[in-house]
Design a protein around this motif. Structure first.
Motif, PDB file in Angstrom:
ATOM      1  N   THR A   1       0.849  -1.178   0.000  1.00 44.15           N
ATOM      2  CA  THR A   1       0.000   0.000   0.000  1.00 44.15           C
ATOM      3  C   THR A   1       0.888   1.232   0.000  1.00 44.15           C
ATOM      4  O   THR A   1       1.822   1.330   0.785  1.00 44.15           O
ATOM      5  CB  THR A   1      -0.922   0.016   1.232  1.00 44.15           C
ATOM      6  OG1 THR A   1      -1.734  -1.160   1.212  1.00 44.15           O
ATOM      7  CG2 THR A   1      -1.801   1.244   1.245  1.00 44.15           C
ATOM      8  N   THR A   2       0.563   2.169  -0.898  1.00 41.56           N
ATOM      9  CA  THR A   2       1.267   3.444  -0.983  1.00 41.56           C
ATOM     10  C   THR A   2       0.271   4.546  -0.650  1.00 41.56           C
ATOM     11  O   THR A   2      -0.827   4.581  -1.209  1.00 41.56           O
ATOM     12  CB  THR A   2       1.833   3.667  -2.402  1.00 41.56           C
ATOM     13  OG1 THR A   2       2.724   2.596  -2.717  1.00 41.56           O
ATOM     14  CG2 THR A   2       2.565   4.983  -2.514  1.00 41.56           C
ATOM     15  N   VAL A   3       0.650   5.449   0.253  1.00 37.91           N
ATOM     16  CA  VAL A   3      -0.208   6.562   0.655  1.00 37.91           C
ATOM     17  C   VAL A   3       0.501   7.858   0.287  1.00 37.91           C
ATOM     18  O   VAL A   3       1.654   8.068   0.672  1.00 37.91           O
ATOM     19  CB  VAL A   3      -0.509   6.524   2.168  1.00 37.91           C
ATOM     20  CG1 VAL A   3      -1.402   7.692   2.567  1.00 37.91           C
ATOM     21  CG2 VAL A   3      -1.133   5.204   2.565  1.00 37.91           C
TER      22      VAL A   3
ATOM     23  N   ALA B   1      -0.938  -3.995  -5.846  1.00 33.07           N
ATOM     24  CA  ALA B   1      -0.584  -2.945  -4.893  1.00 33.07           C
ATOM     25  C   ALA B   1      -1.708  -1.916  -4.834  1.00 33.07           C
ATOM     26  O   ALA B   1      -2.397  -1.659  -5.822  1.00 33.07           O
ATOM     27  CB  ALA B   1       0.725  -2.271  -5.309  1.00 33.07           C
ATOM     28  N   GLN B   2      -1.874  -1.323  -3.662  1.00 34.29           N
ATOM     29  CA  GLN B   2      -2.959  -0.376  -3.449  1.00 34.29           C
ATOM     30  C   GLN B   2      -2.395   1.031  -3.334  1.00 34.29           C
ATOM     31  O   GLN B   2      -1.365   1.254  -2.700  1.00 34.29           O
ATOM     32  CB  GLN B   2      -3.704  -0.744  -2.168  1.00 34.29           C
ATOM     33  CG  GLN B   2      -4.941   0.075  -1.929  1.00 34.29           C
ATOM     34  CD  GLN B   2      -5.675  -0.390  -0.674  1.00 34.29           C
ATOM     35  OE1 GLN B   2      -5.065  -0.840   0.294  1.00 34.29           O
ATOM     36  NE2 GLN B   2      -6.982  -0.288  -0.701  1.00 34.29           N
ATOM     37  N   LEU B   3      -3.089   2.008  -3.937  1.00 30.37           N
ATOM     38  CA  LEU B   3      -2.718   3.412  -3.867  1.00 30.37           C
ATOM     39  C   LEU B   3      -3.832   4.164  -3.150  1.00 30.37           C
ATOM     40  O   LEU B   3      -4.998   4.086  -3.554  1.00 30.37           O
ATOM     41  CB  LEU B   3      -2.519   3.987  -5.274  1.00 30.37           C
ATOM     42  CG  LEU B   3      -2.243   5.484  -5.372  1.00 30.37           C
ATOM     43  CD1 LEU B   3      -0.899   5.828  -4.711  1.00 30.37           C
ATOM     44  CD2 LEU B   3      -2.243   5.924  -6.836  1.00 30.37           C
ATOM     45  N   ILE B   4      -3.472   4.857  -2.084  1.00 35.22           N
ATOM     46  CA  ILE B   4      -4.412   5.710  -1.363  1.00 35.22           C
ATOM     47  C   ILE B   4      -3.843   7.116  -1.434  1.00 35.22           C
ATOM     48  O   ILE B   4      -2.674   7.339  -1.084  1.00 35.22           O
ATOM     49  CB  ILE B   4      -4.551   5.271   0.110  1.00 35.22           C
ATOM     50  CG1 ILE B   4      -5.063   3.829   0.170  1.00 35.22           C
ATOM     51  CG2 ILE B   4      -5.469   6.225   0.878  1.00 35.22           C
ATOM     52  CD1 ILE B   4      -5.028   3.230   1.568  1.00 35.22           C
TER      53      ILE B   4
ATOM     54  N   GLN C   1     -14.301   3.703  -5.621  1.00 35.01           N
ATOM     55  CA  GLN C   1     -12.941   4.067  -5.231  1.00 35.01           C
ATOM     56  C   GLN C   1     -12.835   5.513  -4.756  1.00 35.01           C
ATOM     57  O   GLN C   1     -11.763   5.965  -4.382  1.00 35.01           O
ATOM     58  CB  GLN C   1     -11.988   3.872  -6.418  1.00 35.01           C
ATOM     59  CG  GLN C   1     -11.884   2.441  -6.893  1.00 35.01           C
ATOM     60  CD  GLN C   1     -11.068   2.348  -8.160  1.00 35.01           C
ATOM     61  OE1 GLN C   1     -11.322   3.033  -9.147  1.00 35.01           O
ATOM     62  NE2 GLN C   1     -10.057   1.488  -8.127  1.00 35.01           N
TER      63      GLN C   1
END
Length: 120
Positions: free
Chosen positions: A1-3, A33-36, A59
């Protein structure tokens, strides 16, 4: 996860769209992979054709501050948007969260008027 906070602050809108799209593409994101991120760029959720928005309605989340300055996170899905709804346009028209009131223009105009009245 990338914030990332304010992802759009240093990227051209086209590069922003491309970067966010990388996370939705299984070829460029095979491990999911997740992007927030936070942004003020509504083009990511604006549809100009039925399939053109980068972000899907499930989203998108909105942040609204109350009178005390506390933030509330609200899922776009809480507003039951249609599958092809133009979230970006509706957001700018105040459909999901209230528009700033007074507007920035009204606020500056009032301050300018008050300053002129004081300086006579």
């Amino acid at each position: 996860t990338t914030v990332i906070d304010e992802l759009d602050s240093s990227l051209h809108p086209t590069l922003l769209r491309d970067f966010v799209s990388l996370f939705a593409d299984p070829d460029t994101n095979p491990k999911g992979a997740q992007l927030i991120f936070s942004t003020h760029d509504v083009t990511l959720m604006t549809r100009t054709s039925p399939m053109e928005a980068v972000l899907e309605r499930d989203q998108v989340w909105f942040v609204e501050k109350d009178s005390e300055g506390d933030s509330q996170l609200i899922a776009a899905m809480e507003y039951s948007p249609r599958a092809n709804e133009n979230l970006g346009r509706n957001y700018l028209n105040g459909v999901y969260v209230p528009l700033p009131n007074p507007s920035f223009h009204q606020l500056v105009a009032q301050l300018m008027k008050e300053g002129a009245d004081i300086n006579g």
